[in-house]
Design a protein around this motif. Structure first.
Motif, PDB file in Angstrom:
ATOM      1  N   VAL A   1     132.670  68.121 -35.905  1.00 14.80           N
ATOM      2  CA  VAL A   1     133.193  67.851 -34.570  1.00 14.80           C
ATOM      3  C   VAL A   1     134.473  67.049 -34.704  1.00 14.80           C
ATOM      4  O   VAL A   1     134.519  66.054 -35.430  1.00 14.80           O
ATOM      5  CB  VAL A   1     132.176  67.073 -33.712  1.00 14.80           C
ATOM      6  CG1 VAL A   1     132.781  66.694 -32.375  1.00 14.80           C
ATOM      7  CG2 VAL A   1     130.920  67.897 -33.510  1.00 14.80           C
TER       8      VAL A   1
ATOM      9  N   GLU B   1     137.395  65.045 -32.456  1.00 19.31           N
ATOM     10  CA  GLU B   1     137.697  64.431 -31.164  1.00 19.31           C
ATOM     11  C   GLU B   1     139.033  63.718 -31.265  1.00 19.31           C
ATOM     12  O   GLU B   1     139.302  63.044 -32.263  1.00 19.31           O
ATOM     13  CB  GLU B   1     136.589  63.437 -30.794  1.00 19.31           C
ATOM     14  CG  GLU B   1     136.753  62.771 -29.467  1.00 19.31           C
ATOM     15  CD  GLU B   1     136.500  63.708 -28.288  1.00 19.31           C
ATOM     16  OE1 GLU B   1     136.954  63.381 -27.179  1.00 19.31           O
ATOM     17  OE2 GLU B   1     135.852  64.752 -28.472  1.00 19.31           O
TER      18      GLU B   1
ATOM     19  N   LYS C   1     129.084  63.832 -29.807  1.00 15.25           N
ATOM     20  CA  LYS C   1     129.099  65.294 -29.705  1.00 15.25           C
ATOM     21  C   LYS C   1     128.371  65.944 -30.881  1.00 15.25           C
ATOM     22  O   LYS C   1     127.671  66.942 -30.714  1.00 15.25           O
ATOM     23  CB  LYS C   1     130.531  65.807 -29.619  1.00 15.25           C
ATOM     24  CG  LYS C   1     131.183  65.501 -28.283  1.00 15.25           C
ATOM     25  CD  LYS C   1     132.597  66.027 -28.222  1.00 15.25           C
ATOM     26  CE  LYS C   1     133.234  65.736 -26.883  1.00 15.25           C
ATOM     27  NZ  LYS C   1     134.623  66.231 -26.804  1.00 15.25           N
ATOM     28  N   ALA C   2     128.522  65.372 -32.080  1.00 12.45           N
ATOM     29  CA  ALA C   2     127.837  65.927 -33.255  1.00 12.45           C
ATOM     30  C   ALA C   2     126.322  65.805 -33.099  1.00 12.45           C
ATOM     31  O   ALA C   2     125.585  66.752 -33.403  1.00 12.45           O
ATOM     32  CB  ALA C   2     128.302  65.214 -34.524  1.00 12.45           C
TER      33      ALA C   2
ATOM     34  N   GLU D   1     125.127  68.425 -30.657  1.00 17.10           N
ATOM     35  CA  GLU D   1     125.023  69.743 -31.295  1.00 17.10           C
ATOM     36  C   GLU D   1     123.777  69.814 -32.160  1.00 17.10           C
ATOM     37  O   GLU D   1     123.055  70.817 -32.157  1.00 17.10           O
ATOM     38  CB  GLU D   1     126.258  70.034 -32.147  1.00 17.10           C
ATOM     39  CG  GLU D   1     127.465  70.441 -31.353  1.00 17.10           C
ATOM     40  CD  GLU D   1     128.609  70.913 -32.224  1.00 17.10           C
ATOM     41  OE1 GLU D   1     128.363  71.496 -33.305  1.00 17.10           O
ATOM     42  OE2 GLU D   1     129.760  70.703 -31.818  1.00 17.10           O
TER      43      GLU D   1
END
Length: 99
Positions: free
Chosen positions: A31, A33, A81-82, A85
């Motif tokens: 990810v 960012e 976010k990781a 996921e």
């Protein structure tokens, strides 16, 4: 219920393949960012470990405190976010196992 040894072996192999696929998918998570001002870009893996950190010329306009907050905040957003996921992969794996 498993009726034969062949069925048991096939079931165990299928579960092993699914676990291997899950592991590979989790290891493949990356990810990236970027901070809102574009000064910092952080990349993390599926364990939220920082694997890349890039700076643009915009960092020269940041105070040390702003720089610190931008780096930490951007890395934190990427990690979040990781983990999301990763969570989606695990949820899909569990739903497939119970479905």
């Amino acid at each position: 219920m498993v009726e034969t040894m062949d069925e048991l072996i096939a079931r165990v192999q299928n579960q092993l393949y699914r676990l291997t696929d899950l592991n590979e998918a989790m290891n493949a998570i990356r990810v990236t960012e970027t901070s809102p001002d574009g000064a910092v870009t952080a990349e993390v893996d599926g364990n939220a470990a920082l694997v890349g950190l890039r700076f643009s010329a915009a960092v020269s306009r940041l105070s040390p405190e702003e720089f610190e907050n931008t780096v930490v905040g951007t890395a934190r957003a990427a990690a979040h976010k990781a983990f999301a996921e990763r969570g989606e992969l695990i949820t899909a794996f569990n739903e497939e196992a119970t479905g």
